[in-house]
Design a protein around this motif. Sequence first.
Motif, PDB file in Angstrom:
ATOM      1  N   TYR D 472     -24.382  -0.927   1.076  1.00  0.00           N
ATOM      2  CA  TYR D 472     -23.729  -1.155  -0.202  1.00  0.00           C
ATOM      3  C   TYR D 472     -23.047   0.127  -0.673  1.00  0.00           C
ATOM      4  CZ  TYR D 472     -27.144  -4.991  -0.309  1.00  0.00           C
ATOM      5  OH  TYR D 472     -27.901  -6.080  -0.009  1.00  0.00           O
ATOM      6  N   ILE D 473     -22.012  -0.023  -1.476  1.00  0.00           N
ATOM      7  CA  ILE D 473     -21.338   1.129  -2.057  1.00  0.00           C
ATOM      8  C   ILE D 473     -21.240   0.949  -3.568  1.00  0.00           C
ATOM      9  CG2 ILE D 473     -19.166   2.412  -2.230  1.00  0.00           C
ATOM     10  CD1 ILE D 473     -18.630   1.673   0.683  1.00  0.00           C
ATOM     11  N   LEU D 474     -21.687   1.961  -4.272  1.00  0.00           N
ATOM     12  CA  LEU D 474     -21.438   2.019  -5.718  1.00  0.00           C
ATOM     13  C   LEU D 474     -20.292   2.995  -5.934  1.00  0.00           C
ATOM     14  CD1 LEU D 474     -22.042   1.708  -8.779  1.00  0.00           C
ATOM     15  CD2 LEU D 474     -23.799   3.461  -8.519  1.00  0.00           C
ATOM     16  N   SER D 475     -19.263   2.558  -6.620  1.00  0.00           N
ATOM     17  CA  SER D 475     -18.138   3.449  -6.862  1.00  0.00           C
ATOM     18  C   SER D 475     -17.734   3.405  -8.324  1.00  0.00           C
ATOM     19  CB  SER D 475     -16.952   3.055  -5.984  1.00  0.00           C
ATOM     20  OG  SER D 475     -16.560   1.732  -6.265  1.00  0.00           O
ATOM     21  N   GLY D 476     -17.066   4.436  -8.746  1.00  0.00           N
ATOM     22  CA  GLY D 476     -16.606   4.508 -10.128  1.00  0.00           C
ATOM     23  C   GLY D 476     -15.760   5.739 -10.357  1.00  0.00           C
ATOM     24  N   ILE D 477     -15.369   5.910 -11.582  1.00  0.00           N
ATOM     25  CA  ILE D 477     -14.531   7.045 -11.956  1.00  0.00           C
ATOM     26  C   ILE D 477     -15.169   7.734 -13.148  1.00  0.00           C
ATOM     27  CG2 ILE D 477     -12.268   7.727 -12.842  1.00  0.00           C
ATOM     28  CD1 ILE D 477     -11.117   5.275 -11.403  1.00  0.00           C
ATOM     29  N   LYS D 478     -15.385   9.011 -13.014  1.00  0.00           N
ATOM     30  CA  LYS D 478     -16.007   9.760 -14.104  1.00  0.00           C
ATOM     31  C   LYS D 478     -15.046   9.868 -15.286  1.00  0.00           C
ATOM     32  CE  LYS D 478     -17.639  14.350 -15.367  1.00  0.00           C
ATOM     33  NZ  LYS D 478     -17.861  15.742 -14.950  1.00  0.00           N
ATOM     34  N   VAL D 479     -15.557   9.638 -16.467  1.00  0.00           N
ATOM     35  CA  VAL D 479     -14.726   9.847 -17.661  1.00  0.00           C
ATOM     36  C   VAL D 479     -15.474  10.703 -18.666  1.00  0.00           C
ATOM     37  CG1 VAL D 479     -13.376   7.716 -17.503  1.00  0.00           C
ATOM     38  CG2 VAL D 479     -15.577   7.705 -18.716  1.00  0.00           C
ATOM     39  N   CYS D 480     -14.691  11.182 -19.604  1.00  0.00           N
ATOM     40  CA  CYS D 480     -15.156  11.851 -20.798  1.00  0.00           C
ATOM     41  C   CYS D 480     -15.805  10.816 -21.689  1.00  0.00           C
ATOM     42  CB  CYS D 480     -13.903  12.299 -21.558  1.00  0.00           C
ATOM     43  SG  CYS D 480     -13.653  14.000 -21.715  1.00  0.00           S
ATOM     44  N   SER D 481     -17.049  10.981 -22.064  1.00  0.00           N
ATOM     45  CA  SER D 481     -17.625   9.910 -22.868  1.00  0.00           C
ATOM     46  C   SER D 481     -17.212  10.000 -24.335  1.00  0.00           C
ATOM     47  CB  SER D 481     -19.144   9.860 -22.716  1.00  0.00           C
ATOM     48  OG  SER D 481     -19.671  11.150 -22.754  1.00  0.00           O
TER      49      SER D 481
END
Lengths: 306, 306, 489, 489
Positions: D472-481
Amino acid sequence: MKPHLQIEEEEEEEAIRGRLGSVKYIGDDGWVVNFVNFTTDFNSKPTFDKPCSIYVLQQYLTVILCINFRANRFGVFKHSDWIGKPFGSKVLSNKGGFVYLLAPTPELWTLVLSHRTQILYIADISFVVMYLEIVPGCVVLESGTGSGSLTTSLARAVAPCGHVYTFDFHEQRAAAAKFSIPDLPQPWLTMPSAAKMLKQDAVLCSFSPCIEQVQRSCETLKKDFTDIRTFEVLLRTYEVKEGSLDCGNINKGDSPQSLPCKRKQSSSRSSNGTNKSSATTVMAKPCSEAKGHTGYLTFARLKCLY
Amino acid sequence: MKPHLQIEEEEEEEAIRGRLGSVKYIGDDGWVVNFVNFTTDFNSKPTFDKPCSIYVLQQYLTVILCINFRANRFGVFKHSDWIGKPFGSKVLSNKGGFVYLLAPTPELWTLVLSHRTQILYIADISFVVMYLEIVPGCVVLESGTGSGSLTTSLARAVAPCGHVYTFDFHEQRAAAAKFSIPDLPQPWLTMPSAAKMLKQDAVLCSFSPCIEQVQRSCETLKKDFTDIRTFEVLLRTYEVKEGSLDCGNINKGDSPQSLPCKRKQSSSRSSNGTNKSSATTVMAKPCSEAKGHTGYLTFARLKCLY
Amino acid sequence: MSSVSAQDGSIENQNPRITWKDCSVLLDINDGDRLVFARLSDGSTVKIGNKKCSLRPLIGCPFGSLFQVETGPKGAYLSRVVAISEDDKHEEKGDAPLKDEAKDNRNIVDSNCAQNLSGEDIDEMKRQGATGEQIIEALIANSSTFEKKTSFSQEKYKLRKQKKYAPKVLLRRPFARSICEAYFKKHPDRIGFLRVDVLSLLLSLANVSTSSDIVVLDMVGGILTGAVAERLGGTGSVCNTYFGATPCSMDIVRMFNFNDKICRSILRSPLSDICSAWSNNSEQPKNQKNALDSECKLDGGKVSPHTGVDTTHDSLHVPEVEMIQEEACSISIVNEESLESSADGVPGPVPISMDESDAFPTIKACKSIKFGKKATPETINLWKANGFSSLVIAAPELDPWSAVQELLPVLSYSAPFAIYHQYLQPLASCMHNLQVAKMAVGLQITEPWLREYQVLPSRTHPHMQMSSFGGYILSGIKVCSGESQNNTN
Amino acid sequence: MSSVSAQDGSIENQNPRITWKDCSVLLDINDGDRLVFARLSDGSTVKIGNKKCSLRPLIGCPFGSLFQVETGPKGAYLSRVVAISEDDKHEEKGDAPLKDEAKDNRNIVDSNCAQNLSGEDIDEMKRQGATGEQIIEALIANSSTFEKKTSFSQEKYKLRKQKKYAPKVLLRRPFARSICEAYFKKHPDRIGFLRVDVLSLLLSLANVSTSSDIVVLDMVGGILTGAVAERLGGTGSVCNTYFGATPCSMDIVRMFNFNDKICRSILRSPLSDICSAWSNNSEQPKNQKNALDSECKLDGGKVSPHTGVDTTHDSLHVPEVEMIQEEACSISIVNEESLESSADGVPGPVPISMDESDAFPTIKACKSIKFGKKATPETINLWKANGFSSLVIAAPELDPWSAVQELLPVLSYSAPFAIYHQYLQPLASCMHNLQVAKMAVGLQITEPWLREYQVLPSRTHPHMQMSSFGGYILSGIKVCSGESQNNTN
């Protein structure tokens, strides 16, 4: 008829008249099959050069009948000890090994066969029985008995008052209960005659390993059939283990924590000096290998013509 | 060239010279795409009636460039506020709605396109780039630009010093950046000429939605190519939610606990008088709908003939 | 392997091949675009497009018949379509799809002005009594792009127009398969997202077979109970059990055309009743198993002594007049229209509609064929004597281990069980607990994967959209955890 | 769509199309039956069947060349096979498979006595110097059933005999793809069961692209580090980080034919060093991002200022002599035989063998091309100035959330990340935590599904056996919260 469904070629120890007998040995990590004897008919001795009818006589299975299962690596089992025991019992060998005595089902039968040659698997079988809308009292014609793996499930579904007529074209194979994919006959040749034998609105199913057979079958079916649909069913199995994941010792750098792929060690490794503890949990993941293809199932419904 | 990769047909607000711009609006429950402008080349204005080269200029993406994105249901956004903000920033609308400003990537580009016509998806694209062994400096020829979804990934892989030559046969389509499966040309017609253009040991990939195209392509490929392999790649996505399962109130029978399929209610239902408590946990399951097929990928390696 | 099934209807009228008055049918409108459950009566109707058609012409027709909406002097009506022999079609069309392989759509510009026939023109044709086919022909004749299209695109165009101007209705038998497919397609939430291949696997893994006593925990609207009862065909019994005091809905059972015998084989019993019966006497069912063996009969029409549910009706333990009305469901005659009224507040069980505008009718009046009677203490004792032969659980909101702990004890040894769930982790925990407690063998978690194909000349490929998830199944076989050396009788 | 790739080798000799002395190669023996990594030298050999063959004939041959074992006066040797044009083959065979469709194996009885040639006969032929092909011809001529077989069975028979009597060796380029495939096929545990399609998806989702600084947590033997470095082609940098004090093995990087520039782009750094550098100065990397923007250059051969890893070699921060030998791996020349000796206790890193009897050599001596140097504080500071551009994690034994918590802070905003794991539940928890903390957007868990097909006339179907799980792959994009309205520079 017995040789058709008997898959181990050891001699019989006791002659048991026409009863179902199946013994499965359960090893520490799953099924290990030592022996299965599966006679499917009670009184008659049909032969496979002509269609025969097969009943699965579930009601009679309250006495365990086993033959030819004498010893495995866990010891010797005395069969006389087994007779009369209830199903589900655990029986011991002279060395303390054990087997469970299980009532046979078509699924156990298929499971046994799956260790051998190409057969229809449980996902296909289940889907076929459901899709053909087979209920008690149905009359089913099976062309290509093969290992009998579908036959037993068909028989279960039509019982108590239906019939399954089954035949195979390969003499030696019918005797040896093998069936290998590329040598299957051309299903489209049988379809026009099937159309003549079927009742109106009856459903036909054709199992073909290759897409070209499907293409040709579908072309042929268009003449007399409608609702032609082709499916593929596969099964994924999951393995379950108890384990834990390392939560790391990130900032200190004082304990060697290189983690190459030593899977066995990981859960017992201590992670000293961290505020993260790794609790043991049950983890499941798909098994890595699976049957990638069994065949295409093409269904079609006979047109209503009157 | 801009109309080729621009998918919303609103007018431009500001003219931005040849930079990549992509804005994605992130709703409460995932991606909602409002606008994307994606110009792929910096200085030239290639047209698609002849092959052109495409670079993805990742290095230049430190200033956010956005056009045509004025308002969504969460309010009006002032673009002048955005310019100069770092990527990853959250910016607010007049009504308190927000968007995140994200640096564009080929994946975001593909994600945007997936809401529209038939394209190559990320699993196929990734596999193609890997299988073709595309590394910086490679020269890649793409026949059938389509939506450009593969092109951007190819360009990323060959950067900084390679080239992607891409062309499309459909004039209107090249302009509108659509591509629909059944109207694809016959890939086998291009293969002999591809063989002439390729270097020894180079790898070819053909994407075909139908198995007949694959069968014909493989036949044609046998002449000049070897290691012909056909794959299919699909992607399953999982949904994650926090929830709990009812542990039942089994023996008492004093609290009505019929549980028809009211999913929303279940986690808040109180189970009185039991020693089983249902703790809230994170649960994941596959999404119910998925792309069932994109196409078959056939790869082949040019034979070594000298 | 190729199999064909033909029913000979030897079980008393259970699955006749011709519809009758008051029978339940599944109407497949325009190739699955709409699916409507209906009960045939003189007054029942179905709305197709904006036309209301009587279902009376369907009575007495064989299942599998195809109908088409036609307009007569009294308005729209359903007319049976006689199947065209494919022989003629075939010769006529030949392998056209192969011939125009070189044709493609590169020169077709979709300008939306390719059709010269206006909406008014079509309305006028209808007023003049044109059939759907005639309208479609006119549309083709007036399309400036039709001839330029590939034959594939031409077919697609014709199909689209046929669905609009000459909708077709296929009369289907409501079997577990078609009912499950219909719900999964239109309202998967009402059957707990249980896909037909998963349902079929549940039945196999639980070894659902003639003369068995099957305990089911059905929180999927009754589809599971119905499917099990269909397989038993009136032999044996289905015990639909439930937690707490309120039974789970099994409205979907009404969609099946079950005869009296099958209806009577479907019983309900709260889990508390079953568990208390078992705990009253701590003897394990295995001890009675052999004693009962000699009483078993093979013949499907005879008494099945371990259940108390008699297939020949004369030894029924509860006289029919004592049936508890609140707990028994009944199949009743209503027509397709009743959805609208039920939505307006007519009392009755939750209506099951397959579409915004289609519904299976609610209960109104009863020509009662009852199912789901509450099991009597006598029946429960007979179940207890043998133990249940299988367990099937489909309870999406319930923790499987909690259910298994309660239900496994009521099974006989060597009995298989199968549990459906949408989440993997709860099943994994349940499997682990069963392993540790050595309560079962042959444990496995499986997930079927189903894919449908489009098979057409030069255009064969898997369907582009598919259900990527049908659920997980945990299955196994209950065993004696201790050695049973001392139990020989 | 059809794509073709041809390399023009414009990046300084990185991926030449012809082998050279000391280059790393992948030998594919008998169509994937055995896969052997080897380094070509005058003395290196490969054992095929029971014959030891020198690899010298492979030096200077183009990748993709096919060799066959032949027996000469000095014993077995590898001889290049000239490709036969399929034109001739084709005319000769025509569509034979279609012609004998009606033939089947119903009359063939497998009696094991169909072959009249004995083992002694074959040995005698070999002594007389018969080639593999001659032996196969003799076997066919002496088979009493060969003529009765379907042409499909005949082909299968020939192939079986060819593998035994005339084994073929294909010379393949060791690229991320072929290396991953080879390990997955023979020793999947050594790469954490990471399948090639999953690896490719990781690289895409992490947006691995030229001149990026990518931080990887590679506990899969180095395949991930190598694949990332291959994509970067010597631009940017790969930071291979690790928990604790001992670096993870990245032996597999040795299989790649990386040039100096690429080797130097692969650096190691303990996570503690990185984290402490970041915490020394709490300023977020985004603040420096715009400042650095003007320094960026497009040209791949130029300085890549945000990494400190120079692609033109002259601004390297650590002089080559200072390389820490213990932490740097080197590519060295050994031959295929060295497996046996290393098994006997020759010191060195863990040997990586692809088969019971095949191995990639251990390190012995060094004509050193170093990779995996420890990153200097200067380099770390340069990384810190911009933040890493992507994060890729493949650590099967590690809890993903623990790793993400440590590593997400070192990424720049809008940087994508991709995490591989074999278990779904830990990724689901990690995703949930990221969602709750609003640390990332575009979060998704995906699982690729790969299927290979056999495409042959009248025998097209998916492979019967397949890998049913690649991870499995978890992916995402880091953002400024937080809102960044006040951060404009």
